[in-house]
Design a protein around this motif. Sequence first.
Motif, PDB file in Angstrom:
ATOM      1  N   VAL A 152       0.842  -1.207   0.000  1.00  0.00           N
ATOM      2  CA  VAL A 152       0.000   0.000   0.000  1.00  0.00           C
ATOM      3  C   VAL A 152       0.876   1.254   0.000  1.00  0.00           C
ATOM      4  CG1 VAL A 152      -1.615   1.374   1.385  1.00  0.00           C
ATOM      5  CG2 VAL A 152      -1.999  -1.083   1.087  1.00  0.00           C
ATOM      6  N   ALA A 153       1.908   1.262   0.844  1.00  0.00           N
ATOM      7  CA  ALA A 153       2.810   2.412   0.917  1.00  0.00           C
ATOM      8  C   ALA A 153       3.460   2.679  -0.438  1.00  0.00           C
ATOM      9  CB  ALA A 153       3.873   2.174   1.981  1.00  0.00           C
ATOM     10  N   LEU A 154       3.886   1.617  -1.085  1.00  0.00           N
ATOM     11  CA  LEU A 154       4.573   1.771  -2.368  1.00  0.00           C
ATOM     12  C   LEU A 154       3.637   2.244  -3.472  1.00  0.00           C
ATOM     13  CD1 LEU A 154       6.895  -1.393  -2.363  1.00  0.00           C
ATOM     14  CD2 LEU A 154       7.587   0.982  -2.040  1.00  0.00           C
ATOM     15  N   GLU A 155       2.535   1.515  -3.667  1.00  0.00           N
ATOM     16  CA  GLU A 155       1.692   1.748  -4.840  1.00  0.00           C
ATOM     17  C   GLU A 155       0.690   2.898  -4.673  1.00  0.00           C
ATOM     18  OE1 GLU A 155       1.897   0.810  -7.760  1.00  0.00           O
ATOM     19  OE2 GLU A 155       3.053  -1.036  -7.811  1.00  0.00           O
ATOM     20  N   VAL A 156       0.327   3.201  -3.442  1.00  0.00           N
ATOM     21  CA  VAL A 156      -0.704   4.227  -3.222  1.00  0.00           C
ATOM     22  C   VAL A 156      -0.099   5.571  -2.820  1.00  0.00           C
ATOM     23  CG1 VAL A 156      -2.814   4.786  -1.949  1.00  0.00           C
ATOM     24  CG2 VAL A 156      -2.354   2.424  -2.587  1.00  0.00           C
ATOM     25  N   PHE A 157       1.130   5.543  -2.274  1.00  0.00           N
ATOM     26  CA  PHE A 157       1.739   6.793  -1.824  1.00  0.00           C
ATOM     27  C   PHE A 157       3.050   7.134  -2.550  1.00  0.00           C
ATOM     28  CE2 PHE A 157      -0.990   5.696   1.757  1.00  0.00           C
ATOM     29  CZ  PHE A 157      -1.558   6.924   2.081  1.00  0.00           C
ATOM     30  N   SER A 202       4.641  -8.586  -3.379  1.00  0.00           N
ATOM     31  CA  SER A 202       4.756  -8.420  -4.834  1.00  0.00           C
ATOM     32  C   SER A 202       3.395  -8.566  -5.510  1.00  0.00           C
ATOM     33  CB  SER A 202       5.731  -9.455  -5.399  1.00  0.00           C
ATOM     34  OG  SER A 202       7.004  -9.318  -4.815  1.00  0.00           O
ATOM     35  N   ALA A 203       2.617  -9.566  -5.082  1.00  0.00           N
ATOM     36  CA  ALA A 203       1.285  -9.784  -5.663  1.00  0.00           C
ATOM     37  C   ALA A 203       0.348  -8.616  -5.345  1.00  0.00           C
ATOM     38  CB  ALA A 203       0.698 -11.090  -5.124  1.00  0.00           C
ATOM     39  N   THR A 204       0.452  -8.086  -4.121  1.00  0.00           N
ATOM     40  CA  THR A 204      -0.413  -6.969  -3.720  1.00  0.00           C
ATOM     41  C   THR A 204      -0.085  -5.697  -4.496  1.00  0.00           C
ATOM     42  OG1 THR A 204      -0.502  -7.931  -1.486  1.00  0.00           O
ATOM     43  CG2 THR A 204      -1.332  -5.700  -1.738  1.00  0.00           C
ATOM     44  N   THR A 205       1.205  -5.479  -4.782  1.00  0.00           N
ATOM     45  CA  THR A 205       1.570  -4.302  -5.586  1.00  0.00           C
ATOM     46  C   THR A 205       0.952  -4.393  -6.982  1.00  0.00           C
ATOM     47  OG1 THR A 205       3.650  -5.327  -6.291  1.00  0.00           O
ATOM     48  CG2 THR A 205       3.740  -3.855  -4.380  1.00  0.00           C
ATOM     49  N   ALA A 206       0.882  -5.602  -7.517  1.00  0.00           N
ATOM     50  CA  ALA A 206       0.272  -5.788  -8.839  1.00  0.00           C
ATOM     51  C   ALA A 206      -1.221  -5.465  -8.791  1.00  0.00           C
ATOM     52  CB  ALA A 206       0.496  -7.217  -9.316  1.00  0.00           C
ATOM     53  N   LEU A 207      -1.886  -5.873  -7.715  1.00  0.00           N
ATOM     54  CA  LEU A 207      -3.319  -5.615  -7.567  1.00  0.00           C
ATOM     55  C   LEU A 207      -3.609  -4.126  -7.375  1.00  0.00           C
ATOM     56  CD1 LEU A 207      -4.315  -8.577  -5.201  1.00  0.00           C
ATOM     57  CD2 LEU A 207      -4.895  -8.339  -7.627  1.00  0.00           C
ATOM     58  N   LEU A 208      -2.687  -3.424  -6.712  1.00  0.00           N
ATOM     59  CA  LEU A 208      -2.900  -2.004  -6.402  1.00  0.00           C
ATOM     60  C   LEU A 208      -2.323  -1.061  -7.459  1.00  0.00           C
ATOM     61  CD1 LEU A 208      -2.006  -2.026  -2.587  1.00  0.00           C
ATOM     62  CD2 LEU A 208      -4.295  -1.879  -3.582  1.00  0.00           C
ATOM     63  N   HIS A 209      -1.711  -1.638  -8.488  1.00  0.00           N
ATOM     64  CA  HIS A 209      -0.981  -0.812  -9.457  1.00  0.00           C
ATOM     65  C   HIS A 209      -1.860   0.250 -10.130  1.00  0.00           C
ATOM     66  CE1 HIS A 209       2.236   0.297 -12.125  1.00  0.00           C
ATOM     67  NE2 HIS A 209       1.494   0.061 -13.190  1.00  0.00           N
ATOM     68  N   HIS A 210      -3.122  -0.075 -10.383  1.00  0.00           N
ATOM     69  CA  HIS A 210      -4.000   0.865 -11.092  1.00  0.00           C
ATOM     70  C   HIS A 210      -4.904   1.664 -10.152  1.00  0.00           C
ATOM     71  CE1 HIS A 210      -2.681  -0.751 -14.897  1.00  0.00           C
ATOM     72  NE2 HIS A 210      -2.962  -1.977 -14.482  1.00  0.00           N
ATOM     73  N   VAL A 211      -4.665   1.520  -8.834  1.00  0.00           N
ATOM     74  CA  VAL A 211      -5.426   2.301  -7.852  1.00  0.00           C
ATOM     75  C   VAL A 211      -4.892   3.733  -7.838  1.00  0.00           C
ATOM     76  CG1 VAL A 211      -5.967   2.565  -5.394  1.00  0.00           C
ATOM     77  CG2 VAL A 211      -5.923   0.288  -6.425  1.00  0.00           C
ATOM     78  N   ASP A 212      -5.797   4.699  -7.811  1.00  0.00           N
ATOM     79  CA  ASP A 212      -5.383   6.106  -7.793  1.00  0.00           C
ATOM     80  C   ASP A 212      -4.643   6.425  -6.486  1.00  0.00           C
ATOM     81  OD1 ASP A 212      -6.538   6.608 -10.255  1.00  0.00           O
ATOM     82  OD2 ASP A 212      -8.475   7.178  -9.378  1.00  0.00           O
ATOM     83  N   PRO A 213      -3.586   7.234  -6.565  1.00  0.00           N
ATOM     84  CA  PRO A 213      -2.855   7.604  -5.349  1.00  0.00           C
ATOM     85  C   PRO A 213      -3.733   8.395  -4.379  1.00  0.00           C
ATOM     86  CG  PRO A 213      -2.146   8.942  -7.214  1.00  0.00           C
ATOM     87  CD  PRO A 213      -3.018   7.874  -7.765  1.00  0.00           C
ATOM     88  N   PHE A 214      -3.480   8.250  -3.083  1.00  0.00           N
ATOM     89  CA  PHE A 214      -4.258   8.967  -2.079  1.00  0.00           C
ATOM     90  C   PHE A 214      -3.995  10.461  -2.140  1.00  0.00           C
ATOM     91  CE2 PHE A 214      -5.409   5.644   1.386  1.00  0.00           C
ATOM     92  CZ  PHE A 214      -6.085   4.909   0.418  1.00  0.00           C
TER      93      PHE A 214
END
Length: 288
Positions: free
Chosen positions: A29-34, A95-107
């Motif tokens: 979450v920290a990586l992909e969302v922030f 690693s799998a979670t970053t793939a799932l969150l990759h297209h989530v808009d940043p906070f």
Amino acid sequence: MTRTHKRLTILDFLKRAIFLTLGAILMAVALEVFLVPNQVIDGGITGISIVLSHVTPVPLGLFIFFINVPFLILGYKQIGKTFAFSTLYAIGLMSATTALLHHVDPFTNEKILAVLFGGLILGLGIGLVIRFGGSLDGTEIVAILLSKKTRIPVGQIVMIINVFIFIIAGFVFGWDSAMYSIFTFYIAAKVMDIVVEGLDESKSVTIISSEYEEISEAIISRLGRSTTYIYAKGGYTKEDTQMIYCVVTRLEVAKLKAIVHEIDSKAFISIQHVSDVLGGNFEKNNIH
């Protein structure tokens, strides 16, 4: 007795699995969302993976997993089977979670907020995984292996590796992003220390005094902490004596000093940081 031991082992396993999972998800979450959407990186192999994913079409999660795995295999004998599998699980899930969150808009698109909250969540995630027997970055494994060959301390090797990574980030993302990344790394490291070591820091205290019996009794009665005598012999005087050893919280250090100096103003006191306290009876005795 056997059944009880088995039940406790299962509970410990479940507890470890839950917190390893939580820690891995928090880091993703920290990586992909922030951090990544704001071109802020972490140190270590994660930082290398962020840079590589930026300059290639390969997803971040794949780089994190496949760069870490060889070092896990290489350092298998040094880190042990339980640690290796815990680390492999945490890195795989992250690693799998970053793939799932990759297209989530940043906070947020504010870099300062991304650094503060991203660093906080990153440190929390990494700290949970380390506290429960794993790791989310193979840099430490690399550092351990290099340290054995070069005799350079592990901490210095990790620092040197991260300096190079942040320099590379400066060329790829710009020097503003590199400086933001250094602050993120610092915040994450501080939060990680708090999670791993706890807020209630402990201090080990060694006291040398001819009034050791009176001091020991005063610590027990007034602080409620147990003490241990350790045999010692003066290097200059050659006299036999007893050192007092005890463990107190950070908030009790001042009171302990006052108690000792009240009895013997010339007493020698050595205070050291304790990262963790396990076993024994560290709970305070009742003071009436």
